[in-house]
Design an enzyme around this catalytic site. Sequence first.
Site, PDB file in Angstrom:
ATOM      1  N   SER A  58     -49.013  81.492  79.653  1.00  0.00           N
ATOM      2  CA  SER A  58     -49.482  81.008  80.952  1.00  0.00           C
ATOM      3  C   SER A  58     -50.631  81.867  81.469  1.00  0.00           C
ATOM      4  O   SER A  58     -51.649  82.005  80.814  1.00  0.00           O
ATOM      5  CB  SER A  58     -48.299  80.972  81.925  1.00  0.00           C
ATOM      6  OG  SER A  58     -48.584  80.182  83.056  1.00  0.00           O
ATOM      7  N   ASP A 203     -46.151  74.862  80.006  1.00  0.00           N
ATOM      8  CA  ASP A 203     -46.090  76.318  80.164  1.00  0.00           C
ATOM      9  C   ASP A 203     -45.234  76.989  79.090  1.00  0.00           C
ATOM     10  O   ASP A 203     -44.071  76.639  78.890  1.00  0.00           O
ATOM     11  CB  ASP A 203     -45.500  76.607  81.547  1.00  0.00           C
ATOM     12  CG  ASP A 203     -45.716  78.042  81.993  1.00  0.00           C
ATOM     13  OD1 ASP A 203     -45.682  78.940  81.142  1.00  0.00           O
ATOM     14  OD2 ASP A 203     -45.915  78.251  83.187  1.00  0.00           O
TER      15      ASP A 203
END
Length: 335
Positions: A58, A203
Amino acid sequence: MRHIILISATADGGPVKGKNTIIGLALGGGGARGFAHIGVLRVLEEENVPIDMIVGTSSGALVGGAYALGQDPDMLEQSIEEFLNSPEFQSSVINAIEEAHKHTDKKLADKIQNYLKSKILMFQALFRPGILSAKEFQFMIDHLIPDIDIEDTKIPFRAVATDLVTGKPVVFSQGSLREAIMASSAVPGAIEPFRKGGWLLADGGILAHVPVTITRREGADRVIAVAITKNIHLDNDLKTAQDIFNRANDITTYYLVEHELKEADVVIRPDVGSLHWSEFSRARHLIEEGERAARARVDQIKCILPGHGKWLNPAHYLRLYRLRKDRSAAITAAE
């Protein structure tokens, strides 16, 4: 079967060869809290800590990817300031989300406005795959990351994403750096998932909030992990169902991260408090917290570097032997 999917892993994109010890840096996710990684990188540079590979999840992938391609911490900080001051960001959905979550005293009218704005955003999310579309998110990535391939980074780099279809991690080691970071940073519910072939990518923090295990599997002998998870202590009242849901998610994330960090040699924890992932305006504060946390671990980091007396300990070589044996077994099983 190996649970990591490598996208065109090559020798050129692998860790540095010819060294007895490979130092890997695992950068965790956390939205805006990822700015703390810049402070950590600044201290590592000042202390001449050799980083042979970077694996990011991320926002850790965003900062780690930019650093791996050659942007130093000062350049990163400048790019972020320019982005945050741009008209595009000021009028963006991300900025609207931040305004709705800021922990500051506001006038009643402002509170009402932000409350209604946040409710509208949540309502929109019921009919879209994310509050922020991939196109809107692309602007941020393009501003910070040039259009290059992962193989062309100066430091070997990996970005970790999660395939929502198979439920397995996907590790990018080749191809577009921008695409890899977009996939790794697609926060569920906030940012639209990234489609690539048969994958629906989101993510990497869903499975590897701080990718320590993956960093080892990619070849690192020693791992410095940077965790930017929120403080586990509750500092706000739980008044709504959304508050309770967010709290439950924070607790789950915290203990999954704690389990992952057991595999790291050094853990750096910047004090990010309870900042929401969207609070990008706190960049300077977060960078300073990253510096502070890294400086507190300098002596510990130097103990794991090649040439330090600690490396003469027979227990160290036994552990390295076991790690390499396990790694070889995993590769054989995958084949």
